[in-house]
Design a protein around this motif. Structure first.
Motif, PDB file in Angstrom:
ATOM      1  N   UNK A  80      20.294 -31.591  33.213  1.00  0.00           N
ATOM      2  CA  UNK A  80      20.112 -30.403  34.056  1.00  0.00           C
ATOM      3  C   UNK A  80      18.985 -30.685  35.034  1.00  0.00           C
ATOM      4  N   UNK A  81      19.189 -30.296  36.288  1.00  0.00           N
ATOM      5  CA  UNK A  81      18.121 -30.439  37.264  1.00  0.00           C
ATOM      6  C   UNK A  81      17.634 -29.055  37.691  1.00  0.00           C
ATOM      7  N   UNK A  82      16.341 -28.970  37.981  1.00  0.00           N
ATOM      8  CA  UNK A  82      15.736 -27.722  38.433  1.00  0.00           C
ATOM      9  C   UNK A  82      14.761 -28.048  39.557  1.00  0.00           C
ATOM     10  N   UNK A  83      14.591 -27.127  40.523  1.00  0.00           N
ATOM     11  CA  UNK A  83      13.824 -27.443  41.732  1.00  0.00           C
ATOM     12  C   UNK A  83      12.338 -27.166  41.622  1.00  0.00           C
ATOM     13  N   UNK A  84      11.570 -27.864  42.454  1.00  0.00           N
ATOM     14  CA  UNK A  84      10.185 -27.483  42.694  1.00  0.00           C
ATOM     15  C   UNK A  84      10.158 -26.295  43.647  1.00  0.00           C
ATOM     16  N   UNK A  85       8.968 -25.736  43.866  1.00  0.00           N
ATOM     17  CA  UNK A  85       8.870 -24.543  44.721  1.00  0.00           C
ATOM     18  C   UNK A  85       7.617 -24.601  45.577  1.00  0.00           C
ATOM     19  N   UNK A  86       7.637 -23.788  46.609  1.00  0.00           N
ATOM     20  CA  UNK A  86       6.433 -23.473  47.357  1.00  0.00           C
ATOM     21  C   UNK A  86       6.323 -21.950  47.415  1.00  0.00           C
ATOM     22  N   UNK A 137      -5.724 -19.691  49.209  1.00  0.00           N
ATOM     23  CA  UNK A 137      -5.937 -20.830  50.104  1.00  0.00           C
ATOM     24  C   UNK A 137      -7.421 -21.082  50.359  1.00  0.00           C
ATOM     25  N   UNK A 138      -8.193 -20.025  50.603  1.00  0.00           N
ATOM     26  CA  UNK A 138      -9.611 -20.238  50.876  1.00  0.00           C
ATOM     27  C   UNK A 138     -10.311 -20.832  49.661  1.00  0.00           C
ATOM     28  N   UNK A 145       1.460 -23.650  58.505  1.00  0.00           N
ATOM     29  CA  UNK A 145       0.870 -24.574  57.536  1.00  0.00           C
ATOM     30  C   UNK A 145       0.179 -23.747  56.469  1.00  0.00           C
ATOM     31  N   UNK A 146       0.393 -24.106  55.201  1.00  0.00           N
ATOM     32  CA  UNK A 146      -0.159 -23.310  54.113  1.00  0.00           C
ATOM     33  C   UNK A 146      -0.414 -24.202  52.907  1.00  0.00           C
ATOM     34  N   UNK A 147      -1.451 -23.887  52.146  1.00  0.00           N
ATOM     35  CA  UNK A 147      -1.641 -24.498  50.839  1.00  0.00           C
ATOM     36  C   UNK A 147      -0.662 -23.812  49.887  1.00  0.00           C
ATOM     37  N   UNK A 148       0.091 -24.611  49.137  1.00  0.00           N
ATOM     38  CA  UNK A 148       1.074 -24.032  48.218  1.00  0.00           C
ATOM     39  C   UNK A 148       0.407 -23.649  46.901  1.00  0.00           C
ATOM     40  N   UNK A 149       0.477 -22.385  46.550  1.00  0.00           N
ATOM     41  CA  UNK A 149      -0.108 -21.916  45.297  1.00  0.00           C
ATOM     42  C   UNK A 149      -1.603 -22.174  45.263  1.00  0.00           C
TER      43      UNK A 149
END
Length: 309
Positions: free
Chosen positions: A7-13, A235-236, A260-264
């Motif tokens: 089974x495969x599962x995705x990463x996220x942002x 992000x900060x 542009x963003x820092x993820x999590x």
């Protein structure tokens, strides 16, 4: 029970991560928009004759993912998922769990949660438990806050601790560049820095809510509007704890990323391109700038946990 199931599962942002003040229960209320990207973790479960859960890990050499820090014991989220699955159904089956990593490790992209989601589905099938999606969602929430989204994929709004999910309406495809680092950032440390910002008055202590402009951009399939609406309350804190991420974000802006963003909680930086070709150009600029350990491109939204063999 003798068949192996992969089974495969995705990463996220996180397209948006709004964080509320620390509650009496020790948790922060969240309002977040997850988007699954087509970088996948694949878990193969093979039933054993005993009750052991044995983990092995590999990563495609071409990706350059460092798996040295991935636990293979009870701290591995795939093992925790299998244990929760066994407890829910009252069984004591064992399995060999082979993890093939495709999501950067300790990058804030929920690779471990994707392992857990994939392991839930793989073990449920390999052990022939007849588990429904609703049951798997309930078990996933016990394993970790991001695991239910890895199970469902696509794009979703998460409330509470992030595990109360509602599908988001999305048109079209979005193209991302993901710049990772060779070391992770501590999520508890990020929240501690956030709490310090609230206590000092540097940011308001507000209840989190979903950005309507971001949701409208997703529904319209408008990458430019989406890029302008990206936001992350952690992000900060990530930039405070890892100042070199400023340079990563600057390099992405130099390549004219739409957002542009820092993820999590970081340290992965996500940059949105106008098209697949633009994403490749942004990636090339980031590699030339030598601001990241690894630079990947990905498209979204991607499906959730899916049986592949």
């Amino acid at each position: 029970m003798s068949r192996s199931v992969s089974v495969r599962a995705p990463g996220k942002i996180n397209l948006q991560l709004a964080v509320g003040p620390l509650g009496d229960d020790g948790y922060h209320p969240l309002a977040t928009v997850f988007q699954a990207v087509d970088l996948y973790e694949t878990v193969t479960a093979t039933p054993r004759e005993d009750s052991a859960l044995v983990v092995t890990v590999e990563a495609p050499r071409a990706l350059g993912i460092d798996i040295s820090g991935v636990p293979t014991g009870p701290d591995n989220l795939a093992v925790k998922a299998a244990l929760e699955l066994r407890a829910y159904f009252g069984v004591d089956y064992g399995a060999d769990l082979h993890l093939r990593k495709g999501v950067p490790v300790a990058g804030g992209m929920a690779g471990g949660s994707a392992d857990a989601a994939a392991a839930l589905v793989a073990c449920a099938e390999a052990w022939e438990l007849g588990a429904g999606r609703g049951e798997l969602h309930k078990i996933a929430a016990r394993v970790g806050a991001d695991v239910p989204f890895s199970l469902h994929g696509h794009t979703a709004v998460g409330l509470g601790r992030g595990s109360d999910l509602s599908p988001a309406m999305v048109r079209g495809e979005f193209h991302w560049v993901l710049a990772t680092q060779d070391h992770g950032l501590s999520t508890p440390e990020a929240y501690a820095t956030f709490d310090a910002e609230v206590e000092s008055g540097a940011r308001p202590a507000a209840e989190p809510h979903i950005n309507r402009e971001l949701m409208a951009a997703l529904m319209a399939g408008d990458a430019e509007r989406l890029g302008a609406a990206l936001s992350n309350d952690l992000q900060s804190a990530a930039l405070t704890n890892a100042p070199h991420l400023h340079r990563v974000m600057e390099a992405a802006h130099e390549a004219e990323a739409l957002g542009v963003i820092v993820s999590g909680s970081g340290p992965t930086v996500a940059a949105l391109g106008r098209s697949r070709q633009h994403a490749l150009a942004i990636a090339a600029h980031l590699r030339a700038a030598e601001v990241a350990h690894m630079v990947l491109t990905a498209s979204a939204p991607a499906p959730g946990a899916t049986i592949v063999t």
